[in-house]
Enzyme design. Structure first.
Site, PDB file in Angstrom:
ATOM      1  N   GLU A   1       5.528   1.571   7.405  1.00 24.15           N
ATOM      2  CA  GLU A   1       5.090   0.190   7.277  1.00 24.15           C
ATOM      3  C   GLU A   1       5.879  -0.500   6.170  1.00 24.15           C
ATOM      4  O   GLU A   1       5.864  -0.072   5.017  1.00 24.15           O
ATOM      5  CB  GLU A   1       3.586   0.209   6.961  1.00 24.15           C
ATOM      6  CG  GLU A   1       3.062  -0.999   6.283  1.00 24.15           C
ATOM      7  CD  GLU A   1       1.629  -0.783   5.765  1.00 24.15           C
ATOM      8  OE1 GLU A   1       1.113   0.361   5.795  1.00 24.15           O
ATOM      9  OE2 GLU A   1       1.040  -1.768   5.319  1.00 24.15           O
TER      10      GLU A   1
ATOM     11  N   ASP B   1       0.073   2.660   4.468  1.00 22.50           N
ATOM     12  CA  ASP B   1      -0.760   2.702   3.271  1.00 22.50           C
ATOM     13  C   ASP B   1      -2.128   3.291   3.600  1.00 22.50           C
ATOM     14  O   ASP B   1      -2.623   3.139   4.701  1.00 22.50           O
ATOM     15  CB  ASP B   1      -0.983   1.280   2.725  1.00 22.50           C
ATOM     16  CG  ASP B   1       0.298   0.695   2.153  1.00 22.50           C
ATOM     17  OD1 ASP B   1       1.237   1.466   1.905  1.00 22.50           O
ATOM     18  OD2 ASP B   1       0.348  -0.544   1.974  1.00 22.50           O
TER      19      ASP B   1
ATOM     20  N   ASP C   1      -5.031   2.284   3.091  1.00 20.55           N
ATOM     21  CA  ASP C   1      -6.107   1.299   2.947  1.00 20.55           C
ATOM     22  C   ASP C   1      -6.418   0.670   4.306  1.00 20.55           C
ATOM     23  O   ASP C   1      -5.875   1.086   5.337  1.00 20.55           O
ATOM     24  CB  ASP C   1      -5.712   0.221   1.916  1.00 20.55           C
ATOM     25  CG  ASP C   1      -4.468  -0.552   2.367  1.00 20.55           C
ATOM     26  OD1 ASP C   1      -3.983  -0.324   3.499  1.00 20.55           O
ATOM     27  OD2 ASP C   1      -3.981  -1.385   1.583  1.00 20.55           O
TER      28      ASP C   1
ATOM     29  N   ASP D   1      -5.699  -2.228   5.612  1.00 20.60           N
ATOM     30  CA  ASP D   1      -4.549  -2.824   6.293  1.00 20.60           C
ATOM     31  C   ASP D   1      -3.648  -1.753   6.892  1.00 20.60           C
ATOM     32  O   ASP D   1      -3.148  -1.887   8.004  1.00 20.60           O
ATOM     33  CB  ASP D   1      -3.734  -3.694   5.327  1.00 20.60           C
ATOM     34  CG  ASP D   1      -4.344  -5.089   5.221  1.00 20.60           C
ATOM     35  OD1 ASP D   1      -5.140  -5.445   6.115  1.00 20.60           O
ATOM     36  OD2 ASP D   1      -4.029  -5.793   4.245  1.00 20.60           O
TER      37      ASP D   1
END
Ligand code: 0RA
Length: 646
Positions: free
Chosen positions: A434, A512, A514, A516
């Site tokens: 990402e 990541d 998290d 998102d």
């Protein structure tokens, strides 16, 4: 004297039985597919299948499943109870024959309506052979009968241990650690998903499942009760979830053609995908087969005939293809076949020739009546078909672009790809990362010999909501095709994916840790699920697991992947630590990323598997479809992996 003879013949029988049982223990995969998580859960399905057979014969209406605290499983039904009387030929009780003779099953019961499955239907004796212990309890004739086994060997002849007014069979088994060396832990989600499916496939049968290992906030065991009054059409409703329906009521039919019981439920929604799920004897036939071919034929013929006679096609300048009739279609086809022949790579493709005509006729009969009786819905469906044909026309051009590009892919790799030097796919890995900055870190940190890096820009296209030609038009997605060396076949071969030139056998999604990041991973997974499902099925798709925390004290540093680990490390270091919470991959330097997430020696990769095609389909459409609130909630709660069974 006579006692001794009896004993001898008893043991002679036992020895014979044991040989079969020994073979099961020597070659478990021949009987249950594999000895990993899948095989483990298969044991439960096998036992439940026996109770389902009892229900299909009309003798049982409730099945209970418990995952016990010690990871053993109990399956209880209120059927007739496995017979316990003396089995003349075998010289022991019928119960013991069923439990210890490979292939005995319930075969001596000729009256009951039974159909046997592919992997299923190997018999409960297989479960017995692969369990460290198993207890069978039968309530029958006013008594409770019992027999216990260790690794398939009866500990004592069947005995009566009490009285009972009930009827039914209770089997408790604990899988053998000598066989299931990778895991003995049952997944509640996996079992519950299968029980839900079975309840939809067998209407009016209640299936309860309870996990005695976990309690909810109120102190009750996790538990669900599945029951479907009307069966398949409720299943379609459930699978449709948040999709936007095109017609108000689910089309459903049930009948028998040429001795083949056929059940179909279907509807259309506003999406561009096709969701066909087929079952033979309650087994999901992932690879389709003759029954699915029959459904397609019946659907296409009937709709085409109707559309032509209605005059709606008069202005159309090109041919309508079979695919066009299935855009936005969700359907379940369930058939019962007495002697199914299963083919294909995973033995989930029905081969029986005679089934095609039976299903095709059943579907035609049903649809003809439906279209006549529901002219409004009929018009909406035909309009959708025309729209699909028009879009397909546009999509073909876009797709041909991808084909051309992947053909010239030698030397024509995407500019963003940092390839590895090794060109043996088996040893090569590609990280889909990402963002450009994390991509840069990964590029520095990797072992360039076998690890390739491909940065993806922000949120990739949501393929769940996009029409096919937009998907093939998308640059990021085209890059993924080219980088992986995967190409798409032609219209004629049903656009079969060609993965023979796949350049990496590990495709790792790295985002990541998290919400998102989870969302992006889900987008990428959705793409793989809808467009490169073969890759997932071959076990080539993985998710990287970057750590959440760095715990520091002096020059000591340790990583933690969850809160529990962080606490543990803090305690070990004796407190007074500094804790860094990684918000993204970009906060790590190249060396940290290598140490924690990319180095094969220390990293954990989660392999993506598809447990249940129907459930995965529902989850992806819910996650990525129009209806946003359930998606957010689900991603936040589960960080996507829960129901995809990574
Ligand atoms: C054969 C004959 C009969 C019952 C069963 C099999 C049976 C097997 C299983 C396995 C799990 N639950 C089951 N319940 C029943 C009974 C024949 C009779 O009573 O006439």
């Amino acid at each position: 004297m006579s006692d001794e003879i009896k004993k001898d013949s008893y043991s002679a029988e036992s020895i014979q039985a044991l040989e079969g049982m020994e073979h099961v223990r020597k070659r478990p995969s021949m009987y249950i597919g594999d000895i990993g998580v899948r095989g483990l859960h298969h044991l439960v399905y096998e036992v439940v299948d026996n109770s389902i057979d009892e229900a299909m014969g009309g003798h049982c209406d409730t099945i209970d499943v418990w995952i016990n605290e010690d990871n053993s499983v109990t399956v209880k039904d209120n059927g007739r109870g496995i017979p316990v009387d003396h089995h003349k030929k075998e010289g022991v009780s019928a119960l013991e024959v069923v439990m210890t003779k490979i292939g005995a099953g319930g075969k001596f019961d000729k009256d009951s309506y039974k159909v046997s499955g592919g992997l299923h239907g190997v018999g409960v004796s297989v479960v017995n052979a692969l369990s460290i212990n198993l207890k069978a309890e039968v309530h029958r004739d006013g008594k409770v009968w019992q027999q216990e086994y260790e690794r398939g060997k009866a500990m004592y002849p069947v005995k009566s241990v009490g009285e009972s007014k009930e009827r039914g069979t209770i089997v408790t088994f604990k899988p053998d650690f000598e066989i299931f060396t990778s895991t003995l832990e049952f997944s509640y989600e996996t079992l519950a998903t299968r029980m839900r499916e079975l309840a939809y496939l067998n209407k009016k049968l209640r299936i309860n499942i309870t996990d005695k290992r976990t309690k909810d906030d109120e102190g009750n065991f996790i538990s669900e009760s599945f029951y479907s009054e009307i069966g398949l059409s409720e299943f379609v409703q459930y699978l449709e979830g948040t999709r936007e329906p095109l017609i108000s009521k689910i089309i459903s039919m049930e009948g028998e053609k040429q001795g083949v019981p056929v059940e179909v439920a279907m509807t259309y929604n506003t999406s561009y995908g096709e969701n066909l799920h087929s079952y033979v004897n309650n087994i999901n036939t992932h690879e389709g087969g003759t029954h699915l071919a029959g459904f397609r034929r019946g659907l296409t013929n009937t709709l085409k005939k109707y559309a032509e006679t209605s005059g709606q096609l008069d202005k159309l300048k090109f041919e309508i293809s079979g695919d066009d009739f299935r855009e936005g279609l969700t359907a379940i086809i369930s058939v019962k076949v007495q002697e199914p022949q299963f083919e294909g790579q995973t033995k989930t493709k029905l081969g029986n020739r005679e089934v095609t005509a039976a299903v095709s006729q059943a579907v035609s009969d049903m649809l003809e009546i439906y279209l006549e009786e529901n002219p409004n819905e009929a018009r909406i469906i035909v309009q959708k078909v025309i729209l699909a044909a028009t879009a397909r026309h546009a999509a073909r051009k876009a797709r041909e672009m991808v084909q051309r590009k992947s053909v010239m892919s030698i030397g024509g790799l995407p500019g963003k790809l940092s390839d590895c030097s090794n060109n043996d796919p088996v040893q090569s890995e590609i990280f889909l990362v990402e963002g450009d900055s994390a991509g840069g870190t990964a590029k520095q940190g990797r072992d360039r010999n076998f690890q390739a890096i491909m940065p993806l820009r922000g949120k990739i296209l949501n393929v769940e909501k996009a029409m096919q030609h937009r998907v093939f038009d998308n640059e990021e997605i085209r890059n993924i095709y080219t980088a992986l060396g995967v190409s798409i076949g032609t219209e004629e071969d049903n656009r079969a994916l060609n993965i023979s030139k796949l350049r990496y056998h590990k495709v790792v999604i790295m985002t990541d840790a998290d919400v998102d990041g989870s969302h992006i991973a889900t987008l990428i997974l959705t793409f793989f699920f809808r467009y490169m499902r073969e890759l997932i099925e071959a076990g080539y798709v993985y998710i990287a697991t970057p750590p959440l925390y760095l715990v520091k004290k002096g020059n000591k540093r340790e990583y933690a992947w969850n809160d529990q680990q962080r606490e543990q490390i803090t305690a070990q270091m004796g407190g007074g630590v500094t804790i860094q919470r990684y918000k993204g991959l970009g906060e790590m330097n190249a060396e940290q990323l290598w140490d924690t997430t990319m180095n094969p020696e220390f990293r954990t990769l989660r392999q993506i598997t598809i447990d249940s095609g129907t459930e995965a389909d529902r989850v992806f459409s819910m996650l990525m479809g129009e209806d946003v609130p359930p998606r957010r909630e689900f991603i936040e709660k589960n960080a996507i992996y829960a129901n995809i069974d990574a």
